[in-house]
Design a protein around this motif. Structure first.
Motif, mmCIF file in Angstrom:
data_model
loop_
_atom_site.group_PDB
_atom_site.id
_atom_site.type_symbol
_atom_site.label_atom_id
_atom_site.label_comp_id
_atom_site.label_asym_id
_atom_site.label_seq_id
_atom_site.Cartn_x
_atom_site.Cartn_y
_atom_site.Cartn_z
ATOM 1 N N LEU A 1 0.807 -1.224 0.000
ATOM 2 C CA LEU A 1 0.000 0.000 0.000
ATOM 3 C C LEU A 1 0.839 1.274 0.000
ATOM 4 N N GLN A 2 2.170 1.094 0.027
ATOM 5 C CA GLN A 2 3.069 2.253 0.072
ATOM 6 C C GLN A 2 2.731 3.169 1.249
ATOM 7 N N LEU A 3 2.504 2.546 2.394
ATOM 8 C CA LEU A 3 2.155 3.293 3.603
ATOM 9 C C LEU A 3 3.406 3.584 4.420
ATOM 10 N N ASN A 4 3.435 4.736 5.029
ATOM 11 C CA ASN A 4 4.531 5.107 5.918
ATOM 12 C C ASN A 4 4.004 5.132 7.349
ATOM 13 N N ILE A 5 4.030 3.981 7.984
ATOM 14 C CA ILE A 5 3.551 3.852 9.362
ATOM 15 C C ILE A 5 4.744 3.568 10.261
ATOM 16 N N ILE A 6 4.924 4.401 11.271
ATOM 17 C CA ILE A 6 6.018 4.192 12.232
ATOM 18 C C ILE A 6 5.540 3.202 13.288
ATOM 19 N N SER A 7 6.261 2.111 13.457
ATOM 20 C CA SER A 7 5.876 1.104 14.446
ATOM 21 C C SER A 7 7.049 0.786 15.366
ATOM 22 N N LEU B 1 -6.901 -7.722 3.519
ATOM 23 C CA LEU B 1 -6.739 -8.247 2.167
ATOM 24 C C LEU B 1 -8.030 -8.116 1.363
ATOM 25 N N ASP B 2 -9.179 -8.253 2.021
ATOM 26 C CA ASP B 2 -10.453 -8.101 1.326
ATOM 27 C C ASP B 2 -10.577 -6.693 0.753
ATOM 28 N N LEU B 3 -10.218 -5.710 1.552
ATOM 29 C CA LEU B 3 -10.270 -4.315 1.100
ATOM 30 C C LEU B 3 -9.247 -4.062 -0.014
ATOM 31 N N ILE B 4 -8.045 -4.581 0.150
ATOM 32 C CA ILE B 4 -6.981 -4.359 -0.843
ATOM 33 C C ILE B 4 -7.348 -4.966 -2.197
ATOM 34 N N PHE B 5 -7.823 -6.213 -2.191
ATOM 35 C CA PHE B 5 -8.144 -6.867 -3.458
ATOM 36 C C PHE B 5 -9.320 -6.205 -4.166
ATOM 37 N N ASN B 6 -10.220 -5.604 -3.393
ATOM 38 C CA ASN B 6 -11.394 -4.976 -3.994
ATOM 39 C C ASN B 6 -11.214 -3.495 -4.304
ATOM 40 N N GLU B 7 -10.407 -2.796 -3.509
ATOM 41 C CA GLU B 7 -10.267 -1.345 -3.664
ATOM 42 C C GLU B 7 -8.902 -0.908 -4.182
ATOM 43 N N GLY B 8 -7.900 -1.777 -4.079
ATOM 44 C CA GLY B 8 -6.581 -1.464 -4.626
ATOM 45 C C GLY B 8 -5.991 -0.172 -4.096
ATOM 46 N N PRO B 9 -5.526 0.712 -4.973
ATOM 47 C CA PRO B 9 -4.875 1.956 -4.547
ATOM 48 C C PRO B 9 -5.775 2.882 -3.750
ATOM 49 N N ASN B 10 -7.082 2.645 -3.769
ATOM 50 C CA ASN B 10 -8.030 3.469 -3.017
ATOM 51 C C ASN B 10 -8.091 3.066 -1.547
ATOM 52 N N THR B 11 -7.367 2.019 -1.173
ATOM 53 C CA THR B 11 -7.446 1.477 0.190
ATOM 54 C C THR B 11 -7.097 2.516 1.250
ATOM 55 N N GLU B 12 -5.992 3.227 1.065
ATOM 56 C CA GLU B 12 -5.568 4.200 2.080
ATOM 57 C C GLU B 12 -6.613 5.295 2.260
ATOM 58 N N LEU B 13 -7.158 5.810 1.170
ATOM 59 C CA LEU B 13 -8.180 6.849 1.250
ATOM 60 C C LEU B 13 -9.408 6.346 1.988
ATOM 61 N N TYR B 14 -9.811 5.116 1.695
ATOM 62 C CA TYR B 14 -10.954 4.503 2.398
ATOM 63 C C TYR B 14 -10.692 4.452 3.907
ATOM 64 N N LEU B 15 -9.504 3.979 4.281
ATOM 65 C CA LEU B 15 -9.176 3.826 5.711
ATOM 66 C C LEU B 15 -9.217 5.168 6.436
ATOM 67 N N LYS B 16 -8.713 6.192 5.800
ATOM 68 C CA LYS B 16 -8.663 7.509 6.452
ATOM 69 C C LYS B 16 -10.040 8.138 6.626
ATOM 70 N N LYS B 17 -11.015 7.654 5.869
ATOM 71 C CA LYS B 17 -12.380 8.185 5.971
ATOM 72 C C LYS B 17 -13.200 7.500 7.069
ATOM 73 N N GLN B 18 -12.690 6.389 7.592
ATOM 74 C CA GLN B 18 -13.472 5.612 8.546
ATOM 75 C C GLN B 18 -13.381 6.167 9.959
ATOM 76 N N THR B 19 -14.447 5.977 10.713
ATOM 77 C CA THR B 19 -14.455 6.333 12.132
ATOM 78 C C THR B 19 -14.833 5.099 12.943
ATOM 79 N N LEU B 20 -14.136 4.896 14.035
ATOM 80 C CA LEU B 20 -14.415 3.742 14.887
ATOM 81 C C LEU B 20 -14.955 4.223 16.233
#
Length: 203
Positions: free
Chosen positions: A129-135, A184-203
């Motif tokens: 996903l080309q994500l830059n997450i510090i862990s 993986l379900d989100l990645i296979f279905n949304e591809g490059p849009n995955t990061e944008l989808y995640l940032k829009k979610q609220t838990l």
């Protein structure tokens, strides 16, 4: 914010939503292993609905073990079974062919410990996903964490998340939208849009 979370087998969408929104992700690596959790289990969307993929581990409740010491039971042919399940579930998804080669080493190479394997899964996801997450790993177990928001409860299998926005899944027309499956379900279905989808979610 900084979050405290368990490394899991291909974490679910809620897990990754928290990670993407955090400044630093602290992985809990100093706790005791517990059965019946997402530590060694991920859930995908198969032709008949939700399907659990479980990595077999050598663990007994009698002898308490730290998460980092629990070994994978590699005598079971689980890797081949899991990749076949992923192929069956997602070969018709829009982005399966684009990402599957990145995942194959996880199912072709031997891993001895479930924690090490889960951390490898995380690294592969970052690359995909080309994500830059510090862990960072935890250095000790904290019952009441300081300077971190505690999301360790997300590892429980019965922890429900119903606030995620629907997206198109391979078998939506058969069974409707199933929330909070493996990333993986989100990645296979949304591809490059995955990061944008995640940032829009609220838990």
């Amino acid at each position: 914010m900084n979050c405290l979370i368990h490394p899991t087998y291909f974490p679910n969408v809620a897990h990754v939503t928290i990670m993407v929104k955090s400044d630093v992700v602290y992985f809990e690596v100093c706790d005791n292993y517990q059965k019946q959790s997402h530590r060694n289990r991920t859930e995908i969307y198969g032709a008949n609905g939700k399907l659990a993929l479980t990595v077999p581990v050598s663990y007994t409740q009698k002898n308490r073990q730290l998460y980092k010491d629990v070994k994978i039971a590699n005598e079971d042919n689980w890797q081949q079974q899991h990749i076949k399940s992923l192929q069956s579930a997602y070969s018709m998804s829009p982005f399966f062919e684009f990402y599957i080669d990145d995942l194959m080493p996880l199912f072709e190479n031997r891993f001895d410990y479930i924690l090490d394997f889960n951390l490898h899964c995380f690294e592969v996801l970052l690359h995909m996903l080309q994500l830059n997450i510090i862990s960072k790993p935890t250095l000790c177990f904290e019952k009441e964490p300081i300077d971190k928001i505690d999301y360790r409860q997300l590892v429980k299998r019965n922890f429900e998340v119903n606030t995620l926005q629907p997206y198109t899944q391979v078998f939506t027309e058969k069974h409707g939208f199933i929330s909070n499956l493996s990333i993986l379900d989100l990645i296979f279905n949304e591809g490059p849009n995955t990061e944008l989808y995640l940032k829009k979610q609220t838990l």
